[in-house]
Scaffold this motif. Structure first.
Motif: not given
Length: 130
Positions: A1-6, A81-88, A121-126
Motif C-alpha cells: 500500500m502506498n500511503l499517498q493514495t489515501y 480512508n481512516i481504516e486503511e491508513v490505520y491498518h498501514y 516526539k512530534e505528534k502526527v494526527e491522521f
C-alpha cells in the motif's frame, strides 16, 4: 500500500491555548476567519478552527499551554480512508502511542482520527472528515 493514495495534504495544525478568545482575536487580525467554533465535550475544551485560505489552525483551550517556543501540539494529515491508513500504520509498527481511531462530532458529519508520535516526539494526527 502506498500511503499517498489515501492522503490529500495537511488538514490542520493544532495549537493549545489558555485563552481561546485572545487566540481567535490574534489570528483574525492576521486575516483568519472562524470556520468552526465548538466544544469538545469529552475533553471539556473550547475549540476553534481558524482558516486562512488553505491553512487551518485548530486551537483548543486546555489551560495547559506551555507558552514557550515550540508550542504547536500536532500536525494533522487529511486522509480519505481512516481504516486503511490505520491498518498501514499498524502493519508498519508505527503506532508508538498505541492509539485507536476516535470520533468527534465536529464539522457537518463528524471526524475520525488517531495520533502517532514521530522520531522527534512530534505528534502526527491522521484525520478524516465524514
Amino acid at each position: 500500500m502506498n500511503l499517498q493514495t489515501y492522503t490529500t495534504g495537511i488538514q490542520h495544525i493544532g495549537i493549545p491555548t489558555n485563552d481561546i478568545e485572545k487566540t481567535i482575536e490574534f489570528y483574525k487580525k492576521l486575516g483568519f476567519e472562524t470556520a468552526l467554533q465548538t466544544i469538545n465535550e469529552e475533553a471539556g475544551e473550547k475549540v476553534a478552527f481558524l482558516k486562512l485560505k488553505t491553512l487551518v489552525i485548530e486551537t483548543y483551550e486546555n489551560k495547559q499551554a506551555k507558552l514557550t517556543n515550540g508550542a504547536i501540539d500536532h500536525v494533522a494529515i487529511d486522509v480519505k480512508n481512516i481504516e486503511e491508513v490505520y491498518h498501514y500504520i499498524e502493519e508498519n509498527q508505527m503506532n508508538t502511542t498505541n492509539d485507536e481511531i476516535h470520533f468527534l462530532p465536529f464539522w457537518e458529519n463528524g471526524v475520525r482520527f488517531f495520533t502517532i508520535e514521530g522520531p522527534n516526539k512530534e505528534k502526527v494526527e491522521f484525520s478524516q472528515y465524514l
